[in-house]
Design a protein around this motif. Sequence first.
Motif, mmCIF file in Angstrom:
data_model
loop_
_atom_site.group_PDB
_atom_site.id
_atom_site.type_symbol
_atom_site.label_atom_id
_atom_site.label_comp_id
_atom_site.label_asym_id
_atom_site.label_seq_id
_atom_site.Cartn_x
_atom_site.Cartn_y
_atom_site.Cartn_z
ATOM 1 N N ARG A 1 51.411 51.415 26.506
ATOM 2 C CA ARG A 1 51.110 52.310 25.382
ATOM 3 C C ARG A 1 49.706 52.878 25.492
ATOM 4 O O ARG A 1 49.461 54.041 25.160
ATOM 5 N N ALA A 2 48.771 52.050 25.940
ATOM 6 C CA ALA A 2 47.399 52.528 26.114
ATOM 7 C C ALA A 2 47.343 53.637 27.157
ATOM 8 O O ALA A 2 46.618 54.633 26.991
ATOM 9 N N ASN A 3 48.112 53.487 28.224
ATOM 10 C CA ASN A 3 48.124 54.505 29.276
ATOM 11 C C ASN A 3 48.741 55.816 28.796
ATOM 12 O O ASN A 3 48.364 56.894 29.252
ATOM 13 N N LYS A 4 49.689 55.732 27.853
ATOM 14 C CA LYS A 4 50.277 56.949 27.297
ATOM 15 C C LYS A 4 49.273 57.720 26.451
ATOM 16 O O LYS A 4 49.449 58.902 26.179
ATOM 17 N N LYS A 5 48.199 57.012 26.052
ATOM 18 C CA LYS A 5 47.146 57.644 25.260
ATOM 19 C C LYS A 5 45.937 57.997 26.121
ATOM 20 O O LYS A 5 44.845 58.239 25.602
ATOM 21 N N GLY A 6 46.133 57.995 27.437
ATOM 22 C CA GLY A 6 45.067 58.399 28.341
ATOM 23 C C GLY A 6 44.329 57.267 29.016
ATOM 24 O O GLY A 6 43.386 57.509 29.788
ATOM 25 N N GLY A 7 44.711 56.028 28.755
ATOM 26 C CA GLY A 7 44.060 54.903 29.402
ATOM 27 C C GLY A 7 44.422 54.790 30.870
ATOM 28 O O GLY A 7 45.366 55.420 31.350
ATOM 29 N N LYS A 8 43.678 53.989 31.577
ATOM 30 C CA LYS A 8 43.928 53.779 33.010
ATOM 31 C C LYS A 8 43.942 52.266 33.284
ATOM 32 O O LYS A 8 43.050 51.713 33.921
ATOM 33 N N TRP A 9 44.981 51.631 32.769
ATOM 34 C CA TRP A 9 45.119 50.188 32.882
ATOM 35 C C TRP A 9 46.153 49.818 33.925
ATOM 36 O O TRP A 9 47.171 50.482 34.073
ATOM 37 N N LEU A 10 45.878 48.730 34.648
ATOM 38 C CA LEU A 10 46.823 48.175 35.602
ATOM 39 C C LEU A 10 46.952 46.672 35.354
ATOM 40 O O LEU A 10 46.128 46.073 34.651
ATOM 41 N N ILE A 11 47.972 46.081 35.963
ATOM 42 C CA ILE A 11 48.188 44.638 35.848
ATOM 43 C C ILE A 11 47.767 43.971 37.148
ATOM 44 O O ILE A 11 48.223 44.364 38.229
ATOM 45 N N ALA A 12 46.901 42.984 37.043
ATOM 46 C CA ALA A 12 46.411 42.272 38.222
ATOM 47 C C ALA A 12 47.427 41.236 38.682
ATOM 48 O O ALA A 12 48.358 40.872 37.961
ATOM 49 N N SER A 13 47.230 40.758 39.903
ATOM 50 C CA SER A 13 48.070 39.688 40.459
ATOM 51 C C SER A 13 47.153 38.537 40.883
ATOM 52 O O SER A 13 46.778 38.424 42.052
ATOM 53 N N PRO A 14 46.756 37.692 39.945
ATOM 54 C CA PRO A 14 45.831 36.602 40.266
ATOM 55 C C PRO A 14 46.373 35.698 41.373
ATOM 56 O O PRO A 14 47.575 35.424 41.433
ATOM 57 N N LYS A 15 45.485 35.222 42.203
ATOM 58 C CA LYS A 15 45.890 34.385 43.336
ATOM 59 C C LYS A 15 46.528 33.077 42.866
ATOM 60 O O LYS A 15 47.319 32.470 43.598
ATOM 61 N N GLU A 16 46.183 32.642 41.655
ATOM 62 C CA GLU A 16 46.736 31.386 41.139
ATOM 63 C C GLU A 16 48.177 31.548 40.652
ATOM 64 O O GLU A 16 48.838 30.560 40.321
ATOM 65 N N GLY A 17 48.648 32.797 40.605
ATOM 66 C CA GLY A 17 49.987 33.057 40.088
ATOM 67 C C GLY A 17 49.953 33.284 38.585
ATOM 68 O O GLY A 17 48.883 33.468 37.982
ATOM 69 N N GLY A 18 51.115 33.254 37.968
ATOM 70 C CA GLY A 18 51.166 33.488 36.528
ATOM 71 C C GLY A 18 52.512 33.090 35.963
ATOM 72 O O GLY A 18 53.434 32.717 36.683
#
Length: 366
Positions: free
Chosen positions: A249-266
């Motif tokens: 939703r933030a990106n639809k409002k002009g944001g530039k967010w991505l999701i990280a892939s931490p080495k520890e997993g998730g």
Amino acid sequence: MKKIVLFSFIIFIAIVFFGAQPLEAAQETIRITCWEGYADASMVKEFKALVKKKYKINVEVKTHYPTDQDEFYKAAKDGTADLISPPADVAKTPRFYFFHDGQYMLVELDMKNIPNAKNILPFFMEDKSLTHQGKRYGLPYNCGPYGLDYNTEIVKEAPKSWNILWDPQYKGKYTINNNFPKCNIWITALALGYGYEQIFDIEKLDQNKIQDKLNVLAQNAKSLWDGSANPDEFPQLALATDWGFAAARANKKGGKWLIASPKEGGTAWIDYWCITHAAKGMKKRLCEEWINLQLSPKAQASVVKNQGVSPVVNNVGSLVTPAEKTLFHVGDNDYFKTVAIWQVMSEKTEKAFGEMWEAAKKLREK
């Protein structure tokens, strides 16, 4: 004889007249308790049209958007919803448990009424969270992380570790969840080097060590969110934990967010569609139509585009872009084997995690 002819004529006219009148469509109401975005206006409109065409029923859809998984349990227990969308682990979590003898809160699905289920990836169909005594009481709908989002306008390189949340330069510049304490304990444990086989059991964790680190996580957060992170706050932030929805939703409002892939997993949740014991007869049948529609290629593509999480089917195809397919692991059955899907935890673990989080939050008040 004339009277007989006249009577027959009157009957004929009545049949012609009344037969020509359109029959009033039947009425039905479906009550849905689901996370916000799972029953958006376009989906409801399509569902109504489908039901009207196929069953000659005018269906009203009433939605309620919870902020906590407890509301799914209450809706199922009290019969105040016909359809719910709980996380997979809720139904068999000890303090909720949906399958007490003689008091099942859900009804078994008739799979012949949900043909789109044949396209669900094997990984998700093998999940036993919503099967009980060999019968199926729900179907997967989507899958997403308790993920680490980053604002690419501030954090120039993708974070490699959960430990970035403890980096002093980001104090007061991140938001984390409040009402799912376990998620914050999990990421704290991962940041300390614990593995997937340990994070779901308090007996396998050094509680004091995790508490110390959890305290800092809570103290340094700019805000705590319930339900879903607030996308309107994202322009002020560098980092966020998120189900995926807020970043989209933030990106639809002009944001530039991505999701990280931490080495520890998730960790990752699977949300299900389930029908409660309140839905009977035609109401249950219409609920199965809803689930089938939600598993259609179009609806599953919307999971990617509008929710920013992963679909559970293998036939979305060209309805998503190559970039979306990669980012959200569309159709990638093997990927989901690499994350820690939320597990049912013991009452002792649930209680300990809740108390640890409450203790950490109190430090924010000082």
